[in-house]
Design a protein around this motif. Sequence first.
Motif: not given
Length: 97
Positions: A51-53, A18-28, A39-47
């Motif tokens: 957006r942060q990702l 639920c927080n892929p940005a926190a563990v993403m290895d951007v360099e790799r 893609t995502c929709r407003r009614g999705d609990p992960l939106i």
Amino acid sequence: MMWRLALPPGADRDHEYCNPAAVMDVERISRMRARFLVTCRRGDPLIDRQRQLVKVMEAAGLQVAAQLEEEGFHAMELFDPAAAEVLFATVKEFINA
């Protein structure tokens, strides 16, 4: 309750699910020279996390095509054929770009 049901026991909202940005290895990831479609929709609990990702990926210079829709809900495409057609067209356009 949705978080509790979706995450492994003992996990919190910083889990990679639920927080892929926190563990993403951007360099790799940037070495892959790939484009990304989010893609995502407003009614999705992960939106908010998606957006942060997108912001993290864009800040890292990755090519991101983001479609964060104001209407709808998680997995809407499974229940609404018109929404499925829109998603299919979006994916097709992304692949052919």
